[in-house]
Design a protein around this motif. Sequence first.
Motif, mmCIF file in Angstrom:
data_model
loop_
_atom_site.group_PDB
_atom_site.id
_atom_site.type_symbol
_atom_site.label_atom_id
_atom_site.label_comp_id
_atom_site.label_asym_id
_atom_site.label_seq_id
_atom_site.Cartn_x
_atom_site.Cartn_y
_atom_site.Cartn_z
ATOM 1 N N GLY A 1 -19.052 10.312 -3.222
ATOM 2 C CA GLY A 1 -17.693 10.215 -3.758
ATOM 3 C C GLY A 1 -16.642 10.542 -2.713
ATOM 4 N N LEU A 2 -16.899 11.559 -1.899
ATOM 5 C CA LEU A 2 -15.969 11.927 -0.829
ATOM 6 C C LEU A 2 -15.876 10.810 0.218
ATOM 7 C CD1 LEU A 2 -16.978 15.669 -0.343
ATOM 8 C CD2 LEU A 2 -14.831 14.827 -1.313
ATOM 9 N N TYR A 3 -17.041 10.272 0.604
ATOM 10 C CA TYR A 3 -17.064 9.172 1.579
ATOM 11 C C TYR A 3 -16.274 7.980 1.047
ATOM 12 C CZ TYR A 3 -18.860 5.087 4.081
ATOM 13 O OH TYR A 3 -18.961 3.916 4.786
ATOM 14 N N ASN A 4 -16.489 7.638 -0.213
ATOM 15 C CA ASN A 4 -15.817 6.484 -0.803
ATOM 16 C C ASN A 4 -14.306 6.690 -0.860
ATOM 17 O OD1 ASN A 4 -16.157 3.848 -2.181
ATOM 18 N ND2 ASN A 4 -15.189 4.922 -3.875
ATOM 19 N N ALA A 5 -13.879 7.925 -1.156
ATOM 20 C CA ALA A 5 -12.440 8.217 -1.207
ATOM 21 C C ALA A 5 -11.812 8.050 0.176
ATOM 22 C CB ALA A 5 -12.217 9.637 -1.725
ATOM 23 N N GLY A 6 -12.475 8.581 1.214
ATOM 24 C CA GLY A 6 -11.955 8.445 2.571
ATOM 25 C C GLY A 6 -11.942 7.005 3.036
ATOM 26 N N TYR A 7 -12.999 6.269 2.712
ATOM 27 C CA TYR A 7 -13.101 4.861 3.090
ATOM 28 C C TYR A 7 -12.009 4.046 2.399
ATOM 29 C CZ TYR A 7 -15.468 0.460 4.237
ATOM 30 O OH TYR A 7 -15.783 -0.788 4.722
ATOM 31 N N MET A 8 -11.803 4.345 1.117
ATOM 32 C CA MET A 8 -10.821 3.600 0.327
ATOM 33 C C MET A 8 -9.402 3.837 0.838
ATOM 34 S SD MET A 8 -10.534 3.634 -3.815
ATOM 35 C CE MET A 8 -10.618 5.412 -3.827
ATOM 36 N N LEU A 9 -9.085 5.070 1.185
ATOM 37 C CA LEU A 9 -7.733 5.396 1.655
ATOM 38 C C LEU A 9 -7.404 4.733 2.983
ATOM 39 C CD1 LEU A 9 -7.190 9.168 0.828
ATOM 40 C CD2 LEU A 9 -5.714 7.278 0.169
ATOM 41 N N THR A 10 -8.390 4.583 3.839
ATOM 42 C CA THR A 10 -8.127 4.082 5.194
ATOM 43 C C THR A 10 -8.468 2.602 5.335
ATOM 44 O OG1 THR A 10 -10.297 4.956 5.828
ATOM 45 C CG2 THR A 10 -8.380 6.307 6.304
ATOM 46 N N ILE A 11 -9.711 2.253 5.140
ATOM 47 C CA ILE A 11 -10.162 0.878 5.359
ATOM 48 C C ILE A 11 -9.592 -0.066 4.297
ATOM 49 C CG2 ILE A 11 -12.148 -0.650 5.612
ATOM 50 C CD1 ILE A 11 -11.938 1.467 7.804
ATOM 51 N N THR A 12 -9.748 0.285 3.022
ATOM 52 C CA THR A 12 -9.353 -0.623 1.944
ATOM 53 C C THR A 12 -7.848 -0.722 1.803
ATOM 54 O OG1 THR A 12 -11.390 -0.053 0.764
ATOM 55 C CG2 THR A 12 -9.660 -1.163 -0.490
ATOM 56 N N TYR A 13 -7.155 0.418 1.712
ATOM 57 C CA TYR A 13 -5.725 0.381 1.479
ATOM 58 C C TYR A 13 -4.941 -0.141 2.682
ATOM 59 C CZ TYR A 13 -6.418 2.931 -2.877
ATOM 60 O OH TYR A 13 -6.790 3.299 -4.146
ATOM 61 N N ALA A 14 -5.351 0.232 3.892
ATOM 62 C CA ALA A 14 -4.674 -0.288 5.079
ATOM 63 C C ALA A 14 -4.872 -1.792 5.187
ATOM 64 C CB ALA A 14 -5.183 0.409 6.336
ATOM 65 N N GLY A 15 -5.961 -2.290 4.597
ATOM 66 C CA GLY A 15 -6.239 -3.720 4.648
ATOM 67 C C GLY A 15 -5.279 -4.570 3.864
ATOM 68 N N MET A 16 -4.391 -3.962 3.073
ATOM 69 C CA MET A 16 -3.444 -4.771 2.292
ATOM 70 C C MET A 16 -2.514 -5.569 3.194
ATOM 71 S SD MET A 16 -0.728 -1.924 0.859
ATOM 72 C CE MET A 16 0.424 -1.084 1.945
ATOM 73 N N VAL A 17 -2.262 -5.058 4.411
ATOM 74 C CA VAL A 17 -1.385 -5.759 5.336
ATOM 75 C C VAL A 17 -2.056 -7.025 5.854
ATOM 76 C CG1 VAL A 17 -0.066 -5.541 7.493
ATOM 77 C CG2 VAL A 17 -0.330 -3.572 5.986
ATOM 78 N N PHE A 18 -3.403 -7.067 5.821
ATOM 79 C CA PHE A 18 -4.124 -8.220 6.321
ATOM 80 C C PHE A 18 -4.274 -9.326 5.279
ATOM 81 C CE2 PHE A 18 -6.309 -4.535 8.574
ATOM 82 C CZ PHE A 18 -5.456 -4.608 9.668
ATOM 83 N N SER A 19 -3.769 -9.103 4.062
ATOM 84 C CA SER A 19 -3.982 -10.064 2.982
ATOM 85 C C SER A 19 -3.306 -11.397 3.230
ATOM 86 C CB SER A 19 -3.493 -9.477 1.645
ATOM 87 O OG SER A 19 -2.098 -9.203 1.719
ATOM 88 N N ALA A 20 -2.254 -11.405 4.063
ATOM 89 C CA ALA A 20 -1.545 -12.662 4.349
ATOM 90 C C ALA A 20 -2.343 -13.569 5.268
ATOM 91 C CB ALA A 20 -0.188 -12.355 4.988
ATOM 92 N N MET A 21 -3.342 -13.032 5.968
ATOM 93 C CA MET A 21 -4.032 -13.839 6.971
ATOM 94 C C MET A 21 -4.813 -14.991 6.350
ATOM 95 S SD MET A 21 -5.198 -11.308 10.024
ATOM 96 C CE MET A 21 -4.018 -10.182 10.787
#
Length: 493
Positions: free
Chosen positions: A261-281
């Motif tokens: 759960g801790l790993y998933n929270a950290g992954y989600m905050l950084t990898i997943t959420y930061a990826g929203m900027v890449f959605s236009a590609m």
Amino acid sequence: MDKENDEIYSHVLKFTGLFGGVQGLNVLIGLVRNKFVALLLGPGGMGLVSLFNTTVQLISQATHLGISFSAVRHISEYYDAGDKEKAAHYVKVVRGWCLLTALLGMLVCVVLGPFLSNATFAWGNHTLHFILLAPAIGMIAVTGGETAILKGQRKLGALALVQITAALASLVISVPIYYFFWQAGIVPVIVLMAFVTMCATLWFSLRIFPLQLSGARGILGEGMEMVRLGVAFTLAGIVGSAAEMIVRSYLNVVGDLDVLGLYNAGYMLTITYAGMVFSAMETDFFPRLSGVNNDIEATNYTVNRQMEVSLLIVAPMLTALIALLPVLIPQLFTSEFLPVVPMAQVTALAMFFKVLTLPVAYITLARGYSMSYLMLESAYFVVFVLLVVIGYQHWGLFGTGVAITLAHVFDYLMINLYAYKKYGYRVSVTVSRYAVVLLSLGFLAYACTILLDGIVYWLVELIVVLASGLYSLQILRKKTHLWQALIRRFRKG
């Protein structure tokens, strides 16, 4: 800068902002949902949610044959030609294949239920849970086909509304179910969410192409080219989902659900959420790149401009994220998730390298070299899994963050070297200059998390974040009409 460059910058900034804004709203809703889920289920419950969602994603990608990706090209061709009759016929082909893959996905999920239970859990029998996830996999297949139809018909507004509807529904559905049923509500929430998303997508797509059953005989044979196009893309997705599932299963078995759960929270905050900027590609950059894929100079120009704007937007956000994570994580989740702060901070550094990798990686797809794309993706995910396992064994949860960043450094070197040799891609001096400045500020922000504390930490971090933001804003102001447009709008107001 000349007028053409100014227009390119403005175009990229506009579409990145548009699609990033939609994703940002979804993320905001997701943050509220995750806050409630964290309070109701705790780290262990969130780990269980992550495990089931990863399983659904893996089986979906393994059985849906990449139709949601490959069908867009054909429908879009008919749309551009204005041939509504052929478009309507091909929609029937897509829907026929999606129904077939939906049934296949459900069958695979039911058959593999016992294996999945043994492979992902060190305790109890969870076969029934995996079997009950089968309807979600079927509905995701239908949703993928209808989404391809909307993309091919350029109904981006409808797609945005579907995403927002799904995000709102996830909040409305999950919170009361988790409140009353706790972890027993996880599988029903996943199935209900798949149902709501499918219904919302169908509501828009059926208005464009109503369901037609006549003339459906023999249409599956017409979709073989579409299926072949999607296979390599599907295999790459399978490798990625399998890697995620292996990592999560490993952390669950070697550690426990709290660690997961801790790993998933950290992954989600950084990898997943930061990826929203890449959605236009995928929606804007990829079609533009495909149009010039045979021209080396134009390809270099298009990739470098996309990289410049993405870097200028993402870097200040990442720098601020690194500094603010000690405050954000207790607010977004609970104080139980504070141990994930060091892991999330070092993982944020990975996104700097992703900005410099993703636009270059699209060159392979734009040229249609699907097997090369598959090989490159597979190499990255093999390294990713190995590094995470080694990182966790030596440094625990923090080691997984170091591993993710190192894996992205490897991906950056591999993709850029391959594009340099294979396609003649050359990174521009401008990109290199921006990267040196902004990455230096990002790594400085991370160094502060290790070396400083108290009021000194916050003062220095404030200076670093402002420096990154002002540097990016100054360049965007010079190279676009954004600033002038904002001034005019405020004056009119």
